[in-house]
Design a protein around this motif. Sequence first.
Motif, short mmCIF file in Angstrom:
data_model
loop_
_atom_site.label_atom_id
_atom_site.label_comp_id
_atom_site.label_asym_id
_atom_site.label_seq_id
_atom_site.Cartn_x
_atom_site.Cartn_y
_atom_site.Cartn_z
N LEU A 203 0.83 -1.19 0.00
CA LEU A 203 0.00 0.00 0.00
C LEU A 203 0.87 1.25 0.00
O LEU A 203 1.97 1.25 0.56
CB LEU A 203 -0.92 -0.01 1.23
CG LEU A 203 -1.99 -1.10 1.26
CD1 LEU A 203 -2.71 -1.06 2.60
CD2 LEU A 203 -2.96 -0.92 0.11
N PRO A 204 0.39 2.33 -0.63
CA PRO A 204 1.16 3.57 -0.62
C PRO A 204 1.45 4.04 0.80
O PRO A 204 0.60 3.98 1.68
CB PRO A 204 0.25 4.56 -1.35
CG PRO A 204 -0.65 3.70 -2.19
CD PRO A 204 -0.86 2.44 -1.39
N GLY A 205 2.66 4.49 1.01
CA GLY A 205 3.06 4.95 2.34
C GLY A 205 4.56 5.06 2.43
O GLY A 205 5.28 4.93 1.43
N LEU A 206 5.04 5.30 3.63
CA LEU A 206 6.46 5.51 3.84
C LEU A 206 7.27 4.26 3.49
O LEU A 206 8.35 4.35 2.91
CB LEU A 206 6.72 5.90 5.30
CG LEU A 206 8.18 6.21 5.67
CD1 LEU A 206 8.71 7.37 4.84
CD2 LEU A 206 8.29 6.52 7.16
N GLY A 207 6.75 3.08 3.85
CA GLY A 207 7.48 1.85 3.55
C GLY A 207 7.68 1.64 2.06
O GLY A 207 8.76 1.25 1.61
N GLN A 208 6.63 1.91 1.28
CA GLN A 208 6.73 1.79 -0.17
C GLN A 208 7.77 2.77 -0.72
O GLN A 208 8.58 2.41 -1.59
CB GLN A 208 5.38 2.05 -0.81
CG GLN A 208 5.35 1.83 -2.32
CD GLN A 208 4.06 2.33 -2.94
OE1 GLN A 208 3.80 3.53 -2.97
NE2 GLN A 208 3.24 1.41 -3.43
N TYR A 209 7.77 3.98 -0.21
CA TYR A 209 8.72 5.00 -0.67
C TYR A 209 10.15 4.61 -0.31
O TYR A 209 11.08 4.77 -1.12
CB TYR A 209 8.36 6.35 -0.06
CG TYR A 209 9.35 7.45 -0.39
CD1 TYR A 209 9.34 8.06 -1.64
CD2 TYR A 209 10.29 7.87 0.55
CE1 TYR A 209 10.25 9.07 -1.94
CE2 TYR A 209 11.21 8.86 0.25
CZ TYR A 209 11.17 9.46 -0.99
OH TYR A 209 12.08 10.45 -1.30
N ILE A 210 10.35 4.09 0.91
CA ILE A 210 11.69 3.67 1.34
C ILE A 210 12.20 2.54 0.46
O ILE A 210 13.37 2.53 0.05
CB ILE A 210 11.69 3.26 2.82
CG1 ILE A 210 11.40 4.47 3.71
CG2 ILE A 210 13.01 2.63 3.21
CD1 ILE A 210 11.24 4.11 5.18
N LEU A 211 11.34 1.57 0.15
CA LEU A 211 11.75 0.44 -0.67
C LEU A 211 12.13 0.91 -2.07
O LEU A 211 13.13 0.45 -2.64
CB LEU A 211 10.64 -0.60 -0.74
CG LEU A 211 10.93 -1.87 -1.55
CD1 LEU A 211 12.20 -2.54 -1.05
CD2 LEU A 211 9.75 -2.82 -1.50
N TYR A 212 11.34 1.79 -2.63
CA TYR A 212 11.66 2.32 -3.97
C TYR A 212 12.98 3.08 -3.96
O TYR A 212 13.83 2.89 -4.84
CB TYR A 212 10.53 3.23 -4.44
CG TYR A 212 10.82 3.92 -5.76
CD1 TYR A 212 10.66 3.25 -6.96
CD2 TYR A 212 11.28 5.24 -5.79
CE1 TYR A 212 10.93 3.87 -8.17
CE2 TYR A 212 11.56 5.86 -6.99
CZ TYR A 212 11.38 5.18 -8.18
OH TYR A 212 11.67 5.79 -9.38
N THR A 213 13.18 3.91 -2.94
CA THR A 213 14.40 4.71 -2.86
C THR A 213 15.63 3.84 -2.64
O THR A 213 16.66 4.00 -3.31
CB THR A 213 14.30 5.75 -1.72
OG1 THR A 213 13.14 6.56 -1.93
CG2 THR A 213 15.53 6.63 -1.68
#
Length: 289
Positions: free
Chosen positions: A118-128
């Motif tokens: 789901l969209p959120g901080l975890g998704q952003y961290i994994l992408y980065t």
Amino acid sequence: MYYTFSEIIFRMGIFTVSPVQFPAKVPSSYLSVGPLIFFVAFLPALTCYFCIGSTLILQRDIISNYSLSNCPHVKSALPPISYSIGVWEPQKFVWIIALMLHLPSRLLFTMTIPQIYLPGLGQYILYTSGTIEALGLICVSVFNVDSIIGFHAHAGFFVIWWAAAMVSMGIIIHLQRLIGHNHSSSYVLRMWRLKIGIMATFFAASAGCSIFYPISQNYCSVTAFTIFCLCEYSVVGLNAAYWGVYLSEFGRLYDGFEITAVKLDKSTSDEPGTRPKSQSGSQILEISR
């Protein structure tokens, strides 16, 4: 009756172009997950080990002349990875070719795997972290120990790659626990625990590299340098093992990637390849189950 060459070709229908409506169909392609997993997880590690093995077997003269940086009188029986893939030839060119095959698949997974969560901080961290890990591998390969910016910059890029890999491993384990995916089946639970074990071993091997390399240079210890090389080899294999386990789980759920061009200004059309107006942006990649 005799015909010219051009007339013969015309009568045979060669190079005849029939008019068709443009576009005839929506341009698209399908990429199977299996080969992509091999290029992402295993190709870099296998190529790295191939470069090390070929140096040990076919270029013993190089190894016999290799000495520790700060101890020119101390010889090492094992080649470090940095020289095997970044300096010595033809291993360097083999590694560059493998890197060119690895990166497109790696970037594809880096773009799509975070979308599982789901969209959120975890998704952003994994992408980065996934993006930085891929860029770190490029920098480690391009700016090798003999490059114009020197050994310390090469070591710095390796640390960046290592840190990004650790974050990627940790955030995947955390997200799977957070959403309860690790308890969805006994197989997934075993794989989740295996990933934790691989990550812990990866950290231990990395710590061994950071401890034994300075010891080998400061005390001119061949034993410490040998342990450093073995830890370095282990780091490469453990990284491949982690991504192999995780992407194998991915392959159990998805068959491949379907890439389709998205038409412009067709928001009210029901044609394949069009995007509703409510969905902004230009996404062209879909994961096929």
